[in-house]
Design an enzyme around this catalytic site. Sequence first.
Site, short mmCIF file in Angstrom:
data_model
loop_
_atom_site.label_atom_id
_atom_site.label_comp_id
_atom_site.label_asym_id
_atom_site.label_seq_id
_atom_site.Cartn_x
_atom_site.Cartn_y
_atom_site.Cartn_z
N MET A 160 0.86 -1.20 0.00
CA MET A 160 0.00 0.00 0.00
C MET A 160 0.89 1.25 0.00
O MET A 160 1.12 1.86 1.03
CB MET A 160 -0.89 -0.02 1.25
CG MET A 160 -1.66 -1.32 1.41
SD MET A 160 -2.79 -1.31 2.80
CE MET A 160 -1.72 -1.59 4.18
N ASP A 161 1.36 1.62 -1.19
CA ASP A 161 2.35 2.70 -1.27
C ASP A 161 1.71 4.04 -1.67
O ASP A 161 0.90 4.07 -2.60
CB ASP A 161 3.42 2.30 -2.30
CG ASP A 161 4.67 3.13 -2.17
OD1 ASP A 161 4.84 3.79 -1.12
OD2 ASP A 161 5.48 3.15 -3.11
N GLY A 162 2.07 5.11 -0.97
CA GLY A 162 1.66 6.45 -1.42
C GLY A 162 0.68 7.17 -0.51
O GLY A 162 0.11 8.19 -0.92
N THR B 12 1.13 0.03 -5.52
CA THR B 12 0.66 1.28 -6.11
C THR B 12 1.79 2.30 -6.25
O THR B 12 2.92 2.04 -5.83
CB THR B 12 -0.46 1.89 -5.24
OG1 THR B 12 -0.04 1.82 -3.88
CG2 THR B 12 -1.76 1.16 -5.42
#
Length: 289
Positions: free
Chosen positions: A40-42, A234
């Site tokens: 779960m990046d960002g 992501t």
Amino acid sequence: MERIRERVIQIYGNLVSLLQKCIFCILSVGPIPNHIAFIMDGNRRFAKKCKLMEGAGHKVGFSALMSMLKYCYEFGVRYVTVYAFSIENFKRSPEEVQSLMDLMLKKIEEILKKQSIVNRYGVRVIFSGNLKLLSEPVRLAAERAMLATAKNSKAVLSICVAYTSTNEIMHAVQESCEEKWDEITLLNSSGAGYGLISLGGYEQDEMDHLIKLTDIEKHMYMAAAPDPDIIIRTSGETRLSNFLLWQSANCYLYSPSVLWPEIGFRQFLWAILNFQQIHFYLDKLRKQS
Ligand SMILES: CC(C)=CCC/C(C)=C/CC/C(C)=C/COP(=O)(O)OP(=O)(O)O
């Protein structure tokens, strides 16, 4: 007027979910991935982009996770894994670590509620990682969640916290060595003369006491789940950042450019279509050879 508005929103929501069900029905003609993992990046970049406080990015990120879980379980994916907090994340500012832990604590309570996704889809929750590194309230809440959902058998959600892949591998190798060492010590007490490592050639009965791949895999934090079919990361990043390195040898990596809180049905659909396309191509190659 307010009631009409609510009714319109409700009808629109029902139509959207009917359409999604139809799409899932068509897609399920092809292979359904058994296990999808998410990086779960960002979240912080999303908060910055929307001029929100940093912590708000993680909160919206949690809602995005709930939507993704709903799509996965509706489509028939049995195993979902999320990278929620790495050992490296402990190096962030004490304020951010604390706010992430507070959020985790609150959300664990939320997912245990009767109406939550976990209970609606019969999901067993597993926390994977070096849980000793967590603060006591979070560790106890994680243990409570695992116990409360232990009998759920329709699907599995592995939440990786205080996790890195290298730590997982090291832990599994150490546990395997200790297990074998105990076995050998027991045998040697009856005069057998075995060792964990032998310098000469191995006799068959000596081989039986060496560490095997299955011994190591049994002690992985992720032992309860099969290897992932798809990893979705992501924000356009294609690095694995020390996530599921052992388990991702044959996995398809999909990295949409959206930030994690912006992920939606479109990205989920695209990941599945790409996975199915690769699956068909590999099947064709296999049949030709
Ligand atoms: C109970 C449960 C499953 C809770 C999960 C809560 C949650 C959404 C955690 C994500 C934490 C995290 C480090 C995200 C990565 O974004 P980032 O902070 O690295 O953002 P950036 O890439 O923009 O810096």
